[in-house]
Design an enzyme around this catalytic site. Structure first.
Site, PDB file in Angstrom:
ATOM      1  N   HIS A 211      35.632 -24.975  20.799  1.00 29.14           N
ATOM      2  CA  HIS A 211      36.970 -24.655  21.289  1.00 29.14           C
ATOM      3  C   HIS A 211      37.664 -23.526  20.548  1.00 29.14           C
ATOM      4  O   HIS A 211      38.700 -23.058  20.997  1.00 29.14           O
ATOM      5  CB  HIS A 211      37.872 -25.888  21.237  1.00 29.14           C
ATOM      6  CG  HIS A 211      38.348 -26.202  19.845  1.00 29.14           C
ATOM      7  ND1 HIS A 211      37.603 -26.939  18.970  1.00 29.14           N
ATOM      8  CD2 HIS A 211      39.464 -25.839  19.173  1.00 29.14           C
ATOM      9  CE1 HIS A 211      38.246 -27.033  17.821  1.00 29.14           C
ATOM     10  NE2 HIS A 211      39.377 -26.370  17.912  1.00 29.14           N
TER      11      HIS A 211
HETATM   12  C1  UD1 Z   1      44.423 -25.981  18.770  1.00 32.06           C
HETATM   13  C2  UD1 Z   1      44.573 -25.501  17.327  1.00 32.06           C
HETATM   14  C3  UD1 Z   1      43.266 -25.736  16.571  1.00 32.06           C
HETATM   15  C4  UD1 Z   1      42.795 -27.180  16.705  1.00 32.06           C
HETATM   16  C5  UD1 Z   1      42.702 -27.511  18.202  1.00 32.06           C
HETATM   17  C6  UD1 Z   1      42.245 -28.933  18.450  1.00 32.06           C
HETATM   18  C7  UD1 Z   1      46.137 -23.630  17.003  1.00 32.06           C
HETATM   19  C8  UD1 Z   1      46.268 -22.178  16.776  1.00 32.06           C
HETATM   20  N1  UD1 Z   1      44.872 -24.081  17.269  1.00 32.06           N
HETATM   21  O1  UD1 Z   1      43.486 -25.149  19.432  1.00 32.06           O
HETATM   22  O2  UD1 Z   1      43.488 -25.455  15.182  1.00 32.06           O
HETATM   23  O3  UD1 Z   1      41.532 -27.335  16.097  1.00 32.06           O
HETATM   24  O4  UD1 Z   1      43.990 -27.325  18.803  1.00 32.06           O
HETATM   25  O5  UD1 Z   1      41.898 -29.085  19.818  1.00 32.06           O
HETATM   26  O6  UD1 Z   1      47.113 -24.349  16.964  1.00 32.06           O
HETATM   27  N2  UD1 Z   1      44.931 -26.372  27.108  1.00 32.06           N
HETATM   28  C9  UD1 Z   1      44.919 -27.195  28.219  1.00 32.06           C
HETATM   29  N3  UD1 Z   1      45.368 -28.470  28.080  1.00 32.06           N
HETATM   30  C10 UD1 Z   1      45.849 -28.945  26.911  1.00 32.06           C
HETATM   31  C11 UD1 Z   1      45.873 -28.094  25.797  1.00 32.06           C
HETATM   32  C12 UD1 Z   1      45.395 -26.828  25.903  1.00 32.06           C
HETATM   33  O7  UD1 Z   1      44.490 -26.827  29.283  1.00 32.06           O
HETATM   34  O8  UD1 Z   1      46.252 -30.120  26.851  1.00 32.06           O
HETATM   35  C13 UD1 Z   1      44.405 -25.004  27.234  1.00 32.06           C
HETATM   36  C14 UD1 Z   1      45.477 -23.997  27.554  1.00 32.06           C
HETATM   37  O9  UD1 Z   1      44.962 -23.105  28.463  1.00 32.06           O
HETATM   38  C15 UD1 Z   1      45.685 -23.269  26.228  1.00 32.06           C
HETATM   39  C16 UD1 Z   1      44.319 -23.374  25.589  1.00 32.06           C
HETATM   40  O10 UD1 Z   1      43.779 -24.620  26.049  1.00 32.06           O
HETATM   41  O11 UD1 Z   1      46.115 -21.986  26.397  1.00 32.06           O
HETATM   42  C17 UD1 Z   1      44.354 -23.354  24.115  1.00 32.06           C
HETATM   43  O12 UD1 Z   1      45.228 -24.335  23.625  1.00 32.06           O
HETATM   44  P1  UD1 Z   1      45.993 -24.119  22.226  1.00 32.06           P
HETATM   45  O13 UD1 Z   1      46.951 -25.205  22.015  1.00 32.06           O
HETATM   46  O14 UD1 Z   1      46.481 -22.719  22.152  1.00 32.06           O
HETATM   47  O15 UD1 Z   1      44.855 -24.179  21.137  1.00 32.06           O
HETATM   48  P2  UD1 Z   1      43.528 -25.021  21.010  1.00 32.06           P
HETATM   49  O16 UD1 Z   1      42.389 -24.169  21.401  1.00 32.06           O
HETATM   50  O17 UD1 Z   1      43.598 -26.374  21.623  1.00 32.06           O
END
Ligand code: UD1
Length: 365
Positions: A211
């Site tokens: 991820h």
């Molecule tokens: C985040 C943390 C990472 C942690 C991870 C655990 C930061 C910078 N990164 O990464 O340190 O290891 O969480 O999973 O804070 N999305 C969905 N549904 C959700 C959540 C996210 O579809 O419930 C998608 C969205 O398109 C979003 C992307 O995933 O833009 C990334 O989500 P984001 O919260 O930016 O970071 P993670 O990759 O989850």
């Protein structure tokens, strides 16, 4: 009664919070009625299978404040969190704020509280990858530098802080994730239904997760990692991939062929632990899974150029693999697990230690 606001937002933080919540509750059950914990959920993770499910499974209290921030660029997401957390803290007026790990929710919680002169406790302090291209590394450094109490999982983390001049109120308490894992260990080792569900046998499959932005944003790098997993699946073992939504949307955008990988939705915590315990090998870029695989005695291949969890590498149970198909395939198929697995990251009582230190710091009611 001392009021603590716990800021969570992303999946691993719900798991970590479960340890602290239980330990804070236990102190109350001693008759002292010492802490009131208020959960603030930023909304960084909002899909049910990344959020709601963990609250139910880990018996976490419903967040009193759900800020509903959701996705965005780093600036948008962190900025919106700062504003909303500040307002929440203003009305809750806590004696202390707890933040976990290294996400944007951690950074926003620590920064908002520090600017309001509310003491901040950072759980999982002192971790460093020494790679500032990772958003998590920036979040860790800033969160540590604005925190008042620093709870580290290892001596290496304590030393990293000392090297940056942070020496006061730093404690090595062990890792809160071990507390939670131990409380679910029977389920992890004995629950066979997930193996049956995926039609795999003990020690005869690979469990993979992916991820990190660094591995998923670039078509070339993500393509090479998927190719490596496909090689494993074609030639050696079935590969189960509970896919993070970030990675799922990139695979779709890049129109990548993932056959014959077994791509599934993100799994409940107990299911993931059970598969981790039974897998031949775990392939991941997650920090938490590197440790869980270690504690469960499952070899781990980490698809990153470096890791914060250096002790798992030194023990021989975790190997870094380049994001290149042959490297991933060879690391998985040629892994030789070492004969010994020394205790790492404490003894599973980190939450209790943290609760006791907080009680000492906050003084009598
Ligand atoms: C985040 C943390 C990472 C942690 C991870 C655990 C930061 C910078 N990164 O990464 O340190 O290891 O969480 O999973 O804070 N999305 C969905 N549904 C959700 C959540 C996210 O579809 O419930 C998608 C969205 O398109 C979003 C992307 O995933 O833009 C990334 O989500 P984001 O919260 O930016 O970071 P993670 O990759 O989850």
């Amino acid at each position: 009664m001392k009021r603590i606001c716990t800021v969570v937002g992303a999946r691993p933080q719900f798991i970590k919070a479960a340890s602290i919540t239980r330990s804070l509750r236990n102190l109350q059950e001693d008759g002292s009625g010492y802490f009131e914990e208020v959960l603030i959920h930023t909304g960084q993770h909002y899909d049910d299978n990344l959020s709601e499910q963990f609250f139910k499974e880990l018996d976490l209290p419903a967040p009193r404040r759900h800020l509903g921030i959701g996705s965005g660029t780093h600036g948008q997401q962190t900025g919106a969190m700062l504003t909303a957390i500040e307002a929440a803290l203003d009305s809750e007026a806590p004696d202390l704020v707890i933040v976990f790990g290294d996400t944007n929710s951690t950074l926003a919680g620590a920064l908002a509280a520090a600017k309001m002169l509310i003491p901040v406790a950072h759980v999982e302090a002192g971790l460093r990858s020494f790679n500032r291209a990772m958003p998590e590394e920036i979040n860790r450094i800033i969160s540590d530098h604005v925190s008042d109490l620093l709870f580290c999982p290892s001596d290496v983390a304590v030393k990293n802080l000392a090297d940056e001049g942070i020496k006061s109120k730093v404690s090595n308490v062990g890792d809160v994730m071990l507390d939670v894992l131990l409380s679910q260990l029977d389920v992890a080792r004995n629950e066979r239904s997930w193996l049956a569900k995926f039609d795999v046998e003990e020690d005869q499959f690979v469990l993979a997760t992916l991820h990190r932005a660094g591995n998923t944003e670039s078509r070339a790098r993500l393509g090479d990692i998927i190719e490596g997993l496909r090689l494993v699946a074609q030639r050696a073992y079935p590969v189960i991939v509970p896919l993070h939504p970030r990675t799922a949307s990139k695979i779709q955008e890049f129109q990548m062929d993932t056959q014959p990988l077994r791509i599934v939705e993100p799994l409940p915590y107990s299911a993931l632990l059970s598969l981790e315990a039974s897998a031949k090998c775990v392939v991941t870029d997650s920090g938490g899974m590197q440790k869980e695989a270690y504690w469960l005695g499952t070899p781990c291949v980490t698809v990153r150029d470096e890791t914060e969890w250096v002790e798992t590498i030194e023990s021989g149970w975790n190997q870094l693999a380049a994001a290149e198909p042959r490297s991933i395939y060879s690391a998985v198929t040629q892994f030789v697990a070492p004969p010994h697995r020394p205790d790492l990251y404490g003894d599973g009582t980190a939450g209790d230690r943290i609760a006791a230190i907080l009680k000492g710091e906050l003084g009598e009611n």
